[in-house]
Design a protein around this motif. Structure first.
Motif, PDB file in Angstrom:
ATOM      1  N   GLN A 456     -56.767  23.892  -8.587  1.00 61.26           N
ATOM      2  CA  GLN A 456     -57.532  22.652  -8.668  1.00 61.26           C
ATOM      3  C   GLN A 456     -58.887  22.821  -9.342  1.00 61.26           C
ATOM      4  OE1 GLN A 456     -57.388  21.306  -4.464  1.00 61.26           O
ATOM      5  NE2 GLN A 456     -56.849  19.325  -5.316  1.00 61.26           N
ATOM      6  N   SER A 541     -48.635  24.441 -17.954  1.00 60.19           N
ATOM      7  CA  SER A 541     -49.550  23.350 -17.631  1.00 60.19           C
ATOM      8  C   SER A 541     -50.695  23.872 -16.766  1.00 60.19           C
ATOM      9  CB  SER A 541     -48.816  22.230 -16.877  1.00 60.19           C
ATOM     10  OG  SER A 541     -48.711  22.519 -15.493  1.00 60.19           O
ATOM     11  N   ASN A 543     -51.653  22.013 -14.262  1.00 56.46           N
ATOM     12  CA  ASN A 543     -51.478  21.174 -13.074  1.00 56.46           C
ATOM     13  C   ASN A 543     -51.420  22.012 -11.819  1.00 56.46           C
ATOM     14  OD1 ASN A 543     -51.375  18.870 -14.687  1.00 56.46           O
ATOM     15  ND2 ASN A 543     -49.165  18.990 -14.953  1.00 56.46           N
ATOM     16  N   HIS A 544     -51.305  21.357 -10.689  1.00 56.82           N
ATOM     17  CA  HIS A 544     -51.180  22.034  -9.409  1.00 56.82           C
ATOM     18  C   HIS A 544     -50.185  21.269  -8.547  1.00 56.82           C
ATOM     19  CE1 HIS A 544     -54.358  19.008  -8.868  1.00 56.82           C
ATOM     20  NE2 HIS A 544     -53.933  18.913  -7.620  1.00 56.82           N
ATOM     21  N   GLY A 568     -49.057  16.954 -10.256  1.00 56.23           N
ATOM     22  CA  GLY A 568     -48.428  17.115 -11.557  1.00 56.23           C
ATOM     23  C   GLY A 568     -47.263  18.081 -11.590  1.00 56.23           C
TER      24      GLY A 568
END
Length: 638
Positions: A456, A541, A543-544, A568
């Motif tokens: 994050q 990516s 994302n998390h 995501g």
């Protein structure tokens, strides 16, 4: 015009939909040497570069004078008019890209001079930062071999240089020193289907090298112990009587303190009148050659019989009171080699050297430098106070570096462009080694529990990126990929099938250069699983994982639970429903529930009973746990 506009809008909509499809096949490169099943193709080739080197290390000035022969076998389908070599320590020169970006540090290190020749004719050199192009007198045709002579002088950096050298000298107040000597000779730049690997060495992105055989002679003052890549071929000539006795022992560990390493009086003299000796090493099909030397090292050596083959382990550390190394270094090296031999089969190197040099952690074939040291206390005195973190830094550092014997030392990866590949798998292997050492090991990489907070962070970037192109390398190249491999093994594929697949991948690419795309294809082919969503989310990516319970409702005996994908990355998850009478219903949902809608999943339960008093969502590596539960009170408030 109207019809064209409609078609254009539809095409844009289709493209956007495809871009949002987290399950779509990845567009993976497929060079000629790779195949659709992730194994080397019939067209696979790689260059062969062999070295014969004579070098002298001068400790007082921290310099190396060397000469050598390089035999370059062109196995490519291309005719070559020049060859490229790299001296990574040139990044410490005043005019380097690295110096421009990171400052001058403690001063210049790197090449003082270099000369290439062939058939007694000097060859033209072009320097480009850390690289040298050597123009050949005659074109080197496919299948032909060129032999070059080279001489050079090199200044080693101080290990305390703030630019974090991967090699250098550590000095102590009593006049003793340790040298970690790496990146010290003109290493052939990798030449592949994609051309020459000429991305500059700035600081963090590591190396792309060729395989070859090495015959290396190293001269230095006689009071120095030397450990290196390959096999020592003249132990009876360079070891003292006490050292040689220890060297020959099998089945038991031997400890040699500095007072037992005093050189014999009848050593040959060097030009400055000091006693010197020449160590001879031979290494077969390795991607690099490094060595370490020290004049007051404690040395522990052991020969183990593993799977019917004698395996030599050497650990060395400074004698000014390194208590944790005395107690744990050889034990953790032994643990790593035995466990990895059981996991993959035969260990890649007959000799494994682990050397403690402060602040330098770096892997090379058959030898590794580990920078963690622990408390400064006499090894024969009372146990000093030290933290759990200090202990596990030493243990984990050793396990991580020994695991590099497989990636990239055996499976030869391009660390400069795909550093996440070898570092991620090695951090995963180290996690397995650590947990097998102790189930309460303080593992810094690999545990899914805390990875969400890391992913994050604003500085976090997708692992598929060069190490020099982002600031959070340890998160993106070590921790997150290690967690991804742990999740893949323990929760998506299963340990038995995963272990067999990784073992077979290593077997197919042993001594060859693999890409990350190869291991993706191989895992798909061997497991039969469609994992594009996994690689896309965890590697391609930034994302998390954050799955959230959005709503629980009931209509005509059907209970509907809505789960949002806020981070995501799609993941399988589990729902647990608890009712007022104490009964519970659980359901595991595969990742495929996200195929129709990547953003929201709907789960229906055919229940005639009342609404649950509590609904709980369980998912691995979730970054935000506060949105994983809905109670009856929550619904009334909302």
């Amino acid at each position: 015009m109207k019809n064209r506009l409609v078609i254009s809008v539809l095409l844009c909509f289709a493209a956007a939909a495809a871009a949002d499809d987290l399950f779509a096949p990845l567009a993976l490169p497929l060079p000629a040497g790779s195949s659709v099943t992730g194994v080397p193709s019939a067209q696979y080739w790689q260059q062969q570069v062999d070295y014969q080197i004579n070098a002298e290390l001068k400790p007082a000035s921290a310099t190396i004078n060397a000469t050598g022969q390089i035999h370059y076998q062109n196995n490519s389908p291309q005719t070559l008019t020049a060859l490229w070599f790299e001296l990574p320590l040139n990044r410490f020169l005043p005019d380097s890209i690295s110096t421009a970006l990171h400052g001058k540090g403690l001063g210049a290190a790197g090449l003082q001079q270099i000369r290439f020749s062939a058939d007694n004719k000097e060859l033209t050199l072009l320097r480009q930062d850390t690289f040298y192009r050597v123009s050949l007198a005659e074109p080197l045709l496919p299948g032909q071999r060129a032999s070059l002579n080279v001489s050079w002088q090199l200044q080693l950096p101080e290990r305390t240089d703030p630019r974090r050298p991967r090699a250098g000298v550590e000095r102590f107040s009593d006049g003793s020193s340790i040298f970690g000597v790496a990146l010290w000779f003109p290493r052939a730049v990798a030449f592949t289907d994609e051309g020459w690997a000429l991305s500059p060495f700035i600081k963090d992105a590591e190396f792309a090298t060729e395989q070859g055989n090495y015959q290396v002679n190293i001269s230095l003052p006689a009071e120095y112990l030397l450990l290196a890549t390959g096999e020592l071929t003249n132990p009876e000539q360079v070891l003292t009587e006490a050292q040689y006795r220890a060297w020959q022992q099998q089945g038991s560990a031997q400890l040699l303190m500095p007072e037992l390493l005093v050189p014999e009086l009848l050593m040959p003299k060097s030009g400055d009148g000091t006693a010197s000796k020449t160590w001879q090493f031979s290494a077969t099909q390795v991607r690099d050659f490094a060595f370490a030397a020290g004049n007051k090292l404690i040395w522990q050596t052991e020969q183990l019989n593993i799977n019917g083959r004698w395996q030599r382990l050497n650990v060395a550390y400074p004698d000014n009171g390194r208590w944790l190394w005395h107690k744990y270094a050889l034990a953790s090296t032994r643990h790593s080699v035995i466990e990895l031999s059981e996991y993959f089969g035969e260990f890649p190197f007959k000799t494994m050297n682990v050397v403690n040099i402060g602040g330098i952690g770096m892997e090379y074939p058959g030898i590794t430098f580990v920078g963690f040291r622990g408390p400064d206390a006499a090894i024969n005195g009372p146990a000093p106070a030290y933290s759990r973190t200090e202990k596990h830094d030493v243990l984990g550092g050793i396990m991580h570096e020994v695991a590099h014997s497989y990636f990239p030392m055996l499976v030869n990866t391009d660390e400069r462009h795909e550093g996440f590949f070898d570092e991620g798998i090695v951090s995963f292997l180290a996690y397995l080694l650590e947990q097998r050492w102790s189930t309460d090991f303080q593992s810094f990489y690999g545990d899914p529990k805390d990875v969400g907070a890391v992913m994050q962070q604003a500085a976090y970037a997708a692992p598929v990126r060069r190490a020099d192109h982002f600031s959070a390398k340890l998160d993106s190249h070590y921790h997150v990929p290690a967690v991804a491999w742990v999740i893949l093994r323990q929760h998506l594929i299963g340990p038995e099938l995963f272990d067999a697949t990784l073992r077979d991948f290593v077997g197919h690419w042993r001594g060859k250069r693999a890409k990350f795309a190869d291991i993706i294809r191989f895992f798909h082919a061997e497991t039969g699983l469609d994992l594009h969503w996994f690689w896309r989310g965890w590697f391609y990516s930034a994302n998390h994982v954050d799955l959230a319970l959005a709503n629980v409702s009931s209509d005509d005996g059907t209970l509907t639970v809505t789960v949002d994908n806020r981070g995501g990355i799609v993941m399988p998850f589990q729902l647990k429903l608890t009712f007022a009478d104490g009964s519970m219903t659980e359901r595991r949902l595969p990742v495929d529930i996200w195929r129709l809608n990547n953003q929201q999943a709907t789960v229906r339960f055919a229940l005639a009973a009342s609404m649950p008093v509590s609904t709980e969502l369980m998912v691995l590596a979730d970054a935000e746990l506060s949105n994983n539960q809905l109670t009856e009170v929550d619904r009334l408030i909302n």
